[in-house]
Design a protein around this motif. Structure first.
Motif, PDB file in Angstrom:
ATOM      1  N   GLU A   1      22.542 -22.022  22.975  1.00  0.00           N
ATOM      2  CA  GLU A   1      23.898 -21.662  23.395  1.00  0.00           C
ATOM      3  C   GLU A   1      24.835 -21.579  22.189  1.00  0.00           C
ATOM      4  OE1 GLU A   1      27.581 -23.384  26.160  1.00  0.00           O
ATOM      5  OE2 GLU A   1      25.601 -24.348  26.209  1.00  0.00           O
ATOM      6  N   VAL A   2      24.731 -22.556  21.295  1.00  0.00           N
ATOM      7  CA  VAL A   2      25.586 -22.578  20.113  1.00  0.00           C
ATOM      8  C   VAL A   2      25.277 -21.384  19.207  1.00  0.00           C
ATOM      9  CG1 VAL A   2      26.104 -23.841  17.986  1.00  0.00           C
ATOM     10  CG2 VAL A   2      25.961 -25.061  20.168  1.00  0.00           C
ATOM     11  N   LEU A   3      23.994 -21.089  19.004  1.00  0.00           N
ATOM     12  CA  LEU A   3      23.603 -19.955  18.162  1.00  0.00           C
ATOM     13  C   LEU A   3      24.142 -18.647  18.723  1.00  0.00           C
ATOM     14  CD1 LEU A   3      22.000 -18.781  15.791  1.00  0.00           C
ATOM     15  CD2 LEU A   3      19.974 -18.743  17.278  1.00  0.00           C
ATOM     16  N   ALA A   4      23.992 -18.455  20.030  1.00  0.00           N
ATOM     17  CA  ALA A   4      24.486 -17.229  20.659  1.00  0.00           C
ATOM     18  C   ALA A   4      25.997 -17.114  20.524  1.00  0.00           C
ATOM     19  CB  ALA A   4      24.085 -17.198  22.135  1.00  0.00           C
ATOM     20  N   ASP A   5      26.690 -18.256  20.663  1.00  0.00           N
ATOM     21  CA  ASP A   5      28.149 -18.234  20.550  1.00  0.00           C
ATOM     22  C   ASP A   5      28.583 -17.913  19.123  1.00  0.00           C
ATOM     23  OD1 ASP A   5      30.814 -18.782  21.781  1.00  0.00           O
ATOM     24  OD2 ASP A   5      30.862 -20.338  20.240  1.00  0.00           O
ATOM     25  N   LEU A   6      27.892 -18.458  18.123  1.00  0.00           N
ATOM     26  CA  LEU A   6      28.232 -18.161  16.733  1.00  0.00           C
ATOM     27  C   LEU A   6      28.060 -16.677  16.436  1.00  0.00           C
ATOM     28  CD1 LEU A   6      26.606 -21.133  14.762  1.00  0.00           C
ATOM     29  CD2 LEU A   6      29.030 -20.721  15.147  1.00  0.00           C
ATOM     30  N   LYS A   7      26.968 -16.096  16.912  1.00  0.00           N
ATOM     31  CA  LYS A   7      26.728 -14.667  16.686  1.00  0.00           C
ATOM     32  C   LYS A   7      27.798 -13.821  17.379  1.00  0.00           C
ATOM     33  CE  LYS A   7      21.737 -14.908  15.908  1.00  0.00           C
ATOM     34  NZ  LYS A   7      20.392 -14.491  16.401  1.00  0.00           N
ATOM     35  N   ARG A   8      28.172 -14.244  18.595  1.00  0.00           N
ATOM     36  CA  ARG A   8      29.214 -13.513  19.321  1.00  0.00           C
ATOM     37  C   ARG A   8      30.535 -13.570  18.567  1.00  0.00           C
ATOM     38  NH1 ARG A   8      33.347 -15.018  21.929  1.00  0.00           N
ATOM     39  NH2 ARG A   8      32.748 -17.213  21.808  1.00  0.00           N
TER      40      ARG A   8
END
Length: 225
Positions: free
Chosen positions: A172-179
């Motif tokens: 979840e954190v990785l996806a949010d950082l990329k977003r």
């Protein structure tokens, strides 16, 4: 002197900026906390995140301030309109809300003016996403701090565990950082990008102490010229 540290979320800007400020005896300005405070107020008041004018009104009318411990140049507490939001602005909901809030031109105009007023009052380490390009383009030291997506996500998870706020789910954190990277880099107003004269530092394989020391050496070199 102004030391500008820009870079994407999770690159270690806040940790590095605070440590550099302490070593050099500078004050530290966390511009991201200012945008997060506006995002928190918007969510609390039910303001739509695509209503740029309403968001701008919050940034103009609600005073954002920082609380200090005597003798420490690094602020420990964040307030907006007298309400402490130190922990409240570090949640997953604010992580998602801060990008559209910071992309709103009226918000950036209001907060950049505040940041320039604060920074021009003394020696500051200022970290954010447009410090060397927009807020302080004449900063004596400019750094663009990066790390791999995976390393940034691991750091953010560890940070959230330590603080007890925010998501601790790596995916979840990785996806949010990329977003956030995509949103911040593609926004029309003050996009995330390195200043032409910024020194690029990739901290993926580096000890954070080495990054801190390098920036301090850059500042000392500028001061001695």
């Amino acid at each position: 002197m102004i030391i500008a540290i820009d870079g994407p979320s999770g690159a270690g800007k806040s940790t590095v900026a605070k440590a550099v400020a302490k070593k050099l005896g500078f004050s530290c300005l966390d511009t991201g906390a200012m945008y997060r405070a506006v995002a928190w107020r918007a969510l609390a008041d039910g303001v739509a995140l695509d209503d740029a004018e309403a968001l701008g009104a919050i940034a103009r009318e609600k005073e954002i301030s920082f609380g200090h411990v005597a003798g420490d140049p690094v602020p420990k507490r964040v307030f907006i309109d007298g309400t402490e939001v130190t922990d409240a602005i570090r949640t997953a909901d604010i992580d998602k809300a801060v990008s559209p809030v910071s992309a709103a031109k009226p918000v950036r105009e209001a907060l950049v003016a505040q940041q320039q007023r604060i920074g021009n009052a003394g020696d500051y380490v200022v970290e954010g996403r447009d410090i060397g390009t927009v807020v302080f383009p004449e900063a004596e030291v400019k750094v663009f701090l990066t790390a791999s997506d995976e390393e940034r996500a691991h750091r953010r998870v560890r940070q959230n565990v330590d603080r007890g706020v925010g998501s601790i789910d790596y995916d979840e954190v990785l996806a949010d950082l990329k977003r956030r990277d995509e949103h911040d880099s593609s926004r029309e107003t003050s996009p995330l990008r390195p200043a032409d004269d910024a020194v690029h530092i990739d901290s993926t394989e580096s000890y954070i102490e080495d990054v801190i020391e390098r920036i301090c050496e850059m500042a000392s070199s500028k001061a001695n010229r």
